[in-house]
Design an enzyme around this catalytic site. Structure first.
Site, mmCIF file in Angstrom:
data_model
loop_
_atom_site.group_PDB
_atom_site.id
_atom_site.type_symbol
_atom_site.label_atom_id
_atom_site.label_comp_id
_atom_site.label_asym_id
_atom_site.label_seq_id
_atom_site.Cartn_x
_atom_site.Cartn_y
_atom_site.Cartn_z
ATOM 1 C CD GLU A 138 12.846 3.616 8.287
ATOM 2 O OE1 GLU A 138 12.857 4.486 8.932
ATOM 3 O OE2 GLU A 138 13.087 3.872 7.434
ATOM 4 C CB CYS B 126 12.698 8.434 8.832
ATOM 5 S SG CYS B 126 13.547 7.453 7.006
ATOM 6 C CD GLU C 290 10.071 11.541 11.873
ATOM 7 O OE1 GLU C 290 9.069 11.055 12.437
ATOM 8 O OE2 GLU C 290 11.572 11.559 11.480
ATOM 9 C CE LYS D 124 -1.462 3.318 2.810
ATOM 10 N NZ LYS D 124 -1.655 4.045 1.595
HETATM 11 P P1 NAI Z 1 1.971 8.308 8.285
HETATM 12 O O1 NAI Z 1 2.188 7.615 9.295
HETATM 13 O O2 NAI Z 1 0.338 7.966 8.346
HETATM 14 O O3 NAI Z 1 1.740 7.331 6.654
HETATM 15 C C1 NAI Z 1 2.610 6.600 6.766
HETATM 16 C C2 NAI Z 1 1.973 5.085 5.650
HETATM 17 O O4 NAI Z 1 1.191 4.666 6.500
HETATM 18 C C3 NAI Z 1 1.134 5.702 5.039
HETATM 19 O O5 NAI Z 1 0.925 4.874 4.155
HETATM 20 C C4 NAI Z 1 0.215 5.866 5.471
HETATM 21 O O6 NAI Z 1 -1.431 5.609 4.614
HETATM 22 C C5 NAI Z 1 -0.300 4.626 5.957
HETATM 23 N N1 NAI Z 1 -1.373 4.776 7.440
HETATM 24 C C6 NAI Z 1 -1.796 5.617 7.934
HETATM 25 N N2 NAI Z 1 -2.311 5.490 8.733
HETATM 26 C C7 NAI Z 1 -2.184 3.975 8.912
HETATM 27 C C8 NAI Z 1 -3.057 3.336 9.730
HETATM 28 N N3 NAI Z 1 -3.872 3.322 10.779
HETATM 29 N N4 NAI Z 1 -3.271 1.616 9.429
HETATM 30 C C9 NAI Z 1 -2.143 1.830 8.234
HETATM 31 N N5 NAI Z 1 -2.456 2.523 7.642
HETATM 32 C C10 NAI Z 1 -1.680 3.253 7.847
HETATM 33 O O7 NAI Z 1 2.482 9.149 8.120
HETATM 34 P P2 NAI Z 1 1.790 10.319 7.330
HETATM 35 O O8 NAI Z 1 0.764 10.916 8.297
HETATM 36 O O9 NAI Z 1 1.837 11.208 6.339
HETATM 37 O O10 NAI Z 1 2.964 11.841 8.442
HETATM 38 C C11 NAI Z 1 2.939 12.295 9.612
HETATM 39 C C12 NAI Z 1 4.382 11.827 10.273
HETATM 40 O O11 NAI Z 1 5.057 10.675 10.512
HETATM 41 C C13 NAI Z 1 5.831 13.229 9.403
HETATM 42 O O12 NAI Z 1 5.510 13.977 10.229
HETATM 43 C C14 NAI Z 1 6.751 12.714 9.712
HETATM 44 O O13 NAI Z 1 7.633 12.950 11.100
HETATM 45 C C15 NAI Z 1 6.182 10.885 10.063
HETATM 46 N N6 NAI Z 1 7.061 10.188 9.222
HETATM 47 C C16 NAI Z 1 8.195 9.808 8.698
HETATM 48 C C17 NAI Z 1 8.541 8.743 7.644
HETATM 49 C C18 NAI Z 1 10.220 7.684 8.236
HETATM 50 O O14 NAI Z 1 10.518 7.653 7.077
HETATM 51 N N7 NAI Z 1 10.054 7.831 9.161
HETATM 52 C C19 NAI Z 1 7.654 8.832 6.586
HETATM 53 C C20 NAI Z 1 6.698 9.830 6.300
HETATM 54 C C21 NAI Z 1 6.029 10.559 8.074
#
Ligand code: NAI
Ligand code: MG
Length: 505
Positions: free
Chosen positions: A273, A307, A408, A199
């Site tokens: 991660e 990240c 973050e 996804k």
């Molecule tokens: P997120 O963690 O919500 O999104 C990442 C993925 O998880 C996306 O594919 C999203 O659709 C999916 N997702 C979201 N809620 C879910 C759920 N309940 N069950 C299963 N999958 C789910 O991150 P978001 O909201 O886009 O960004 C928020 C913060 O997260 C950012 O500001 C940043 O601090 C952090 N982040 C860290 C990343 C990393 O590389 N470690 C990458 C993206 C965001």
């Protein structure tokens, strides 16, 4: 105190027109789900839009996958596994992964352009990402041959350990490196013999879908399935699905915890991660000019949406003045602007939501008494006003326990702390919930070694940043995650050990 924005006579319209021209060649009007090797709409028939963060315009309408689509995808993946994929040899999978790498390289420019349009990263960054994608597939093509079981022999005893794939794995990825994150997940999963339901993030689905078109005739039907959609609607059912035997996730720590909770329902194996708040430790002997180059890259690359970004700078008093002066110059000298233009250093963030999030932290930092040494606002340029731009920002004077330091921000924001007592500094450097990465800048080998060992994190850079060669495991300490990617041991996380004991008496 705003950084250079691109004032080469650009207007909102000139940027939009450049982006429409680029999109005309590579972006479809409507995208579908990829299930069992077939392109299909969501069962609900619903769609959502993916936006271009440079212009604010809609790029494409995307199928809005949900639980019914996840069910179909998991079923298709098991069919593929049972009928064909579980019978493939390492050599066959190796050839397939190598072919995927070749195809990616052939389509590098197209994939990079898609990435720039959908995510906002500069074309130069996007090209590097796509190069890294090919490298991932090549690395795991080779790594399959390094994986071996072992035996236990004693008189009257013969035992062996074989490693078997899980069958079907669920993989959920973020928007900061859309295609690269897909490759970090798919390459080891396939190399180890699994089928995947992937996804992508709702903000950036386009490059992954195009990638599947490009390799459609290489990958057997159902071995890779892609369900686009929102986290709660498509990600959540994937993480709860009984048919998924292993989950791999990259994204926020909050969602990572939720996925782990969901995984607990079926005792599904999970690797995560998650976020980071990585410290950059600069020792007194550092060469200021070199240090500035490393630090600027550590925090401003990919608009800070990494990240592993170095977001907390611990600079020794003896070199603080020249380094901060150099960093202010670097931040203010960066060209913030249209990521399709070669001269741009910093593109937009991925979405308005991400801009709001960053600005909210900066607001709270101000209230917390921060001094802004550079940036902290949107670029002063009308042509960029419809895009998600934030200027490279340097902040000093925050308490280390302030939320803007502890959490973050995921933007081009560096927080500065000066030090003269190593132990006190290291206590602060480790005083966050995260432990993904860290770095040290010094020419003293012993100091480099000591600091690398003292930082509680899974990946340490000495006098560099961001470079991640396949072969060195990547993953977090503490709340930055579980498991390791990018290395031969990643295959262990995509297989399960089975011991076979023969009775020989
Ligand atoms: P997120 O963690 O919500 O999104 C990442 C993925 O998880 C996306 O594919 C999203 O659709 C999916 N997702 C979201 N809620 C879910 C759920 N309940 N069950 C299963 N999958 C789910 O991150 P978001 O909201 O886009 O960004 C928020 C913060 O997260 C950012 O500001 C940043 O601090 C952090 N982040 C860290 C990343 C990393 O590389 N470690 C990458 C993206 C965001
Ligand atoms: Mg987008």
């Amino acid at each position: 105190m705003s950084s250079t924005s691109d004032d080469g006579g650009e207007t909102i319209e000139s940027i939009r027109s450049r982006h429409r021209d680029a999109a005309a060649d590579v972006v479809p009007e409507h995208t579908q789900l990829y299930i069992g090797g077939e392109w299909q709409d969501a069962a609900s028939g619903e769609t959502f839009d993916t936006l271009n963060p440079t212009t604010g315009e809609v790029l494409a309408s995307v199928a809005r996958g949900g639980e019914a689509d996840i069910d179909r995808a998991v079923e298709a993946a098991w069919d593929a596994y049972d009928e064909e994929w579980s019978e493939t040899s390492r050599a066959e999978r190796q050839a397939l992964l190598t072919e995927i790498a070749d195809r990616v390289e052939e389509h590098q420019e197209e994939l990079a352009t898609l990435e720039t349009l959908d995510n906002g990263k500069t074309l130069m960054e996007a090209r590097m990402d796509v190069g890294g994608v090919a490298e991932q597939f090549r690395f795991f093509a080779g790594a399959t041959n390094s994986q071996s079981g072992h035996t236990r022999d004693e008189p009257g005893v013969h035992g062996e350990v074989i490693r078997e794939p899980y069958g079907v794995v669920g993989q959920i990825i973020p928007w900061n490196f859309p295609l690269a994150m897909a490759s970090w997940k798919l390459a080891p999963a396939l190399a180890a013999g699994n089928c995947s339901v992937l996804k992508p993030a709702e903000q950036t689905p386009l490059s992954v879908l195009r990638f599947l078109e490009i390799v459609d005739d290489v990958v057997p039907d159902g071995v890779v399935n892609v369900v686009t959609g929102y986290g709660e609607e498509a990600g959540d059912p994937l993480s709860r699905h009984e048919g998924v035997r292993k989950l791999a996730f990259t994204g926020s720590t909050a969602v990572g915890k939720q996925i782990m909770r969901n995984a607990a329902e079926n005792v599904t194996d999970v690797t995560l991660e998650l976020g980071g708040k990585s410290p950059i430790v600069v020792h007194a002997d550092a060469d200021p000019e070199e240090a500035v180059g490393v630090i600027a890259m550590a925090i401003f690359a990919n608009t800070g949406e990494c990240c592993e970004a170095g977001s907390r700078l611990f600079v020794h008093d003896d070199v603080a003045e020249p380094i901060l002066e150099g960093l202010i110059g670097a931040a203010e000298g960066m060209t913030v602007g249209d990521p399709l233009k070669e001269e741009t250093d910093v593109g937009p963030k991925v979405s308005q939501e991400q801009v709001d999030r960053t600005m909210d932290y900066l607001e709270r930092a101000k209230e917390g008494g921060a001094t802004f040494l550079a940036g902290g606002d949107a670029p002063d340029d009308e042509a960029l006003s419809n895009g998600c731009f934030v200027t490279p920002t340097l902040v000093e004077g925050l308490d280390h326990d302030h939320e803007a330091v502890q959490e973050e921000i995921f933007g081009p924001v560096l927080e500065v702390f000066r030090w003269d007592d190593y132990d006190e500094m290291m206590t602060l450097a480790n005083d966050v919930d995260y432990g993904l990465a860290g770095g040290v800048i010094t020419n003293d080998l012993e100091l480099a070694d000591r600091t690398a060992r003292d930082i509680e994190a899974g990946y340490i850079w000495v006098n560099t940043w961001h470079e991640m060669s396949p072969g060195l495991p990547y993953g977090g300490y503490k709340q930055s995650g579980i498991g390791r990617e990018l290395s031969v041991e990643t295959l262990d996380y995509y297989t399960q050990a089975k011991s076979v004991k023969y009775g020989l008496d």
